[in-house]
Design a protein around this motif. Sequence first.
Motif, short mmCIF file in Angstrom:
data_model
loop_
_atom_site.label_atom_id
_atom_site.label_comp_id
_atom_site.label_asym_id
_atom_site.label_seq_id
_atom_site.Cartn_x
_atom_site.Cartn_y
_atom_site.Cartn_z
N ASN A 1 20.91 -46.23 -29.20
CA ASN A 1 22.30 -45.77 -29.23
C ASN A 1 22.58 -44.91 -28.00
O ASN A 1 21.80 -44.01 -27.66
CB ASN A 1 22.56 -44.97 -30.50
N SER B 1 27.16 -53.25 -29.05
CA SER B 1 28.44 -52.83 -29.59
C SER B 1 29.03 -51.75 -28.69
O SER B 1 28.28 -50.98 -28.08
CB SER B 1 28.29 -52.29 -31.02
N MET C 1 26.38 -47.16 -39.41
CA MET C 1 25.57 -48.06 -38.60
C MET C 1 24.91 -47.32 -37.45
O MET C 1 23.90 -47.71 -36.93
CB MET C 1 26.47 -49.17 -38.07
N ASN C 2 25.48 -46.20 -37.05
CA ASN C 2 24.99 -45.45 -35.91
C ASN C 2 23.80 -44.59 -36.29
O ASN C 2 23.94 -43.45 -36.66
CB ASN C 2 26.11 -44.53 -35.41
N MET D 1 33.92 -52.15 -31.75
CA MET D 1 33.92 -51.59 -33.10
C MET D 1 34.76 -50.33 -33.14
O MET D 1 35.04 -49.71 -32.11
CB MET D 1 32.48 -51.33 -33.57
N GLY E 1 26.29 -55.40 -38.73
CA GLY E 1 25.80 -54.58 -39.85
C GLY E 1 24.96 -55.38 -40.83
O GLY E 1 24.49 -54.82 -41.83
N ASP F 1 32.32 -46.19 -36.40
CA ASP F 1 31.01 -46.66 -35.99
C ASP F 1 30.64 -46.27 -34.57
O ASP F 1 29.47 -46.03 -34.28
CB ASP F 1 30.94 -48.19 -36.12
N ASN F 2 31.60 -46.23 -33.67
CA ASN F 2 31.27 -46.12 -32.26
C ASN F 2 32.03 -45.03 -31.51
O ASN F 2 32.35 -45.19 -30.33
CB ASN F 2 31.49 -47.47 -31.56
#
Length: 965
Positions: free
Chosen positions: A274, A200, A1-2, A226, A264, A230-231
């Motif tokens: 981001n 997020s 997702m990043n 998350m 997502g 993902d994070n």
Amino acid sequence: MNFSRVNLFDFPLRPILLSYPSSIFVSKRFVTRTSSAGVSPSILLPRSTQAAQIVAKSSSVSVQPVSEDAKEDYQSKDVSGDSIRRRFLEFFATRGHKVLPSASLVPEDPTVLLTIAGMLQFKPIFLGKVPRQVPCATTAQRCIRTNDLENVGKTARHHTFFEMLGNFSFGDYFKKEAIRWAWELSTKEFGLPANRVWVSIYEDDDEAFEIWKTEVGVPVERIKRMGEADNFWTSGPTGPCGPCSELYYDFYPERGSDDDVDLGDDTRFIEFYNLVFMQYNKTEDGLLEPLKQKNIDTGLGLERIAQILQKVPNNYETDLIYPIIAKISELANISYDSANEKAKTSLKVIADHMRAVVYLISDGVSPSNIGRGYVVRRLIRRAVRKGKSLGINEDRNGNLKGAFLPAVAEKVIELSTYIDSDVKLKAPRIIEEIRQEELHFKKTLERGEKLLDQKLNDALSIADKTKNTPYLDGKDAFLLYDTYGFPVEITAEVAEECGVSIDMKGFEVEMENQRRQSQAAHNVVKLTVEDDADITKNIADTEFLGYDSLSARAVVKSLLVDGKPVIKVSEGSEVEILLDRTPFYAESGGQIADHGFLYVNSDGNQENAVVEVSDVQKSLKIFVHKGTIKSGALEVGKEVEAAVDADKRQKAKVHHTATHLLQSALKKVVGQETSQAGSLVAFDRLRFDFNFNRSLHDNELKDIECLINRWIGDATRLETKVLPLADAKRAGAIAMFGEKYDENEVRVVEVPGVSMELCGGTHVGNTAEIRAFKIISEQGIASGIRRIEAVAGEAFIEYINSRDSQMTKRVENLLKELRAARKEASDLRSKVAVYKASVISKNAFIVGTSQTIRVLVDSMDDTDADSLKSAADHLISTLEDPVAVVLGSSPEKDKVSLVAAFSPGVVSLGVQAGKFIGPIAKLCGGGGGGKPNFAQAGGRKPENLPSALEKAREDLVATLSEKVG
């Protein structure tokens, strides 16, 4: 997702222009459109079937402000892609960030093939290997990613080429400022409705949660925690790392904000910004230690934010890409709006790939079968196939010989002004390389597609009979790759469309076999210092004195043998020596290192010592002198006299200045679009590689030599200055290949009226010192890259003496090496031809009933005449007598090679190769002949080769059938 997170960092840059055209606004006219791509059925921008653009270049179309009905602030401002980029950079410039230019798509980091994100150029700063030049910076970085190639054109957001807008802090500000500015940029500057932005955070990042909730005011239900996948960003198994926070745009806020909302979900959300909070150091034990200098790395996808602000269904329909799609639609004679999904996907793929290809070629990457060149070749060939599926055969103007991609490239170049202003200067070379690559692929595309169709039908037929899963044999996939130029990925795509898988293991086996037959040599520069990071902690930077002096007193700070530190080294040992100061030039910028000696005079208990220095390399700013102890012993802490070989230094200076003159002469004689692709400045010669799509004519080489020798005769004094990088660029200085530049201080070497370069190398004081210049060779070394080798000064005199005498050992050695190289190349070509022959031998068929004769008539593409003969000999020796073989190829433009080989059994029937091949060659505009069992011929019309081989097949079958019934 990043989408902006990568496990490395990004790029080197050039100045961003902040003077954009007059504002471009969104039209008052709207259309309503629903989309499964995640755009609500509200207000969308217009799509004219004639203009087929959201917004147009200011030079061609002016669009009006949005209606007040929109009720969204960001529609009252210029939302063109160029404006979004400018507004982002200006936003952070007003907050103390230095605006830096985009790096090349070819990164300096040897661990990375291409620049894939907005932070690669800052990697040494983030890792603590070099000091920061500015406390914080902002950039608009060109990027290439090919890991999701199969999704390009199918989703709303996947691309190979894209721009990443970023703001970076090197120990200056941190989480609070990064979050607040990201929110301000998104909701105030770009005017995104606050209720449409979700956030997020990393599951354990309570600090970020509090900032978003308390200071920014984002409702708790729109802040999603998350996991690490993902994070949480890491640079590798160990090293800098930290949590991330991402901003998402909600196309459907009416769906609510329940706990089970999935960020997502691409039909509802798009991640557009981001933020990476680089706050920890991950140890080998997996522990997270706080960093002393906390950094910020962010990435905002330009195409994504443009989709949101321009209110279009996907990134492709923004003004950054849609004008290219419109051009392709025109070439295909179709309307994008009314096209089916398959055609739309093809239009998007071509537009995306041509953006990537244009900017890669501009940055010096030419199509080839390895590395970055393979990326360019693969993208061009995918685009050609997609164009073929749309029925595009040419540029519709009839002036590009059947190539349509150059017309698409022209549109990409037209849109490049504020992405990379250099692209337009290189346009002729870019377009010509694309044209040549497209036409080269089209030569074999049709035959390859026929073969692929046949193989896929066979696979489906076999699977139907055996009730197994259909698959394509790895050998067939390799044949398509090796003989017909089909990247295996394209074969896989076509096969997948037919429901057929590929035996990739078998393909890799064939590839490995080929590698063994044709192993290419690679030059790898590797410092032998085992851990230069440890050395840099304990050893200060080396003070370089070599611009002003060829000798100096220095202190030995460290000694290394086989990469390991030692205290003392004795006679006969090879050693690496680190001094506190040195007159020795370390290899860089194409110039080889100085040679010379280090002397230690007797002093008390210390004995005399002599060290011969044969190389000097740089590890960061520390000079590593490589040499041999000729006598005595050398110890850490002792003082030495460092003396450079003056004669060799002079030869290097002569050749380096001559290289500058050569680049200027090339631009004057051949054209400004030529650009440097590599260089070597040695004691005995210079070598200059440059981007150009043809060989230089004799008169051009003569003009270049005359111009350089005239400049030498002018006896012009060189001027050397040290300036801030920005001042040097404003003065017109250009960068030399392979050099790295400091923002605050660069060295400018100028031959007044002739050249001005950023260069850290050593140069003559006056052009008269060069004495004379002579080009000794000009040749192509890769697609679109030429090489000139030349001599100057003392090396010129040595060259002339050697050439005149033709008796010296040097000349004999050169000739011997040349003969060996030619033989090696010829042997290699023959081996490849024999291998190909063994592959096509299965295409042989039987003629006759009372007596059977094996017949093989086939094309071997660009195989040269000698290798074609080797292939025919191999086939005659391996296929059972009687056998008749006819092979053809087109080894060069406007050239055809033919060979006929008949075994004794065929010759005994009265069929002679020499008589047979002549009429076939005439069909190709040539002739030839030979013996009854073997004959060769040639021609000048490669376009007639397929029909000529078909005629040969028909005549051979008819003649042999008549002989044996």
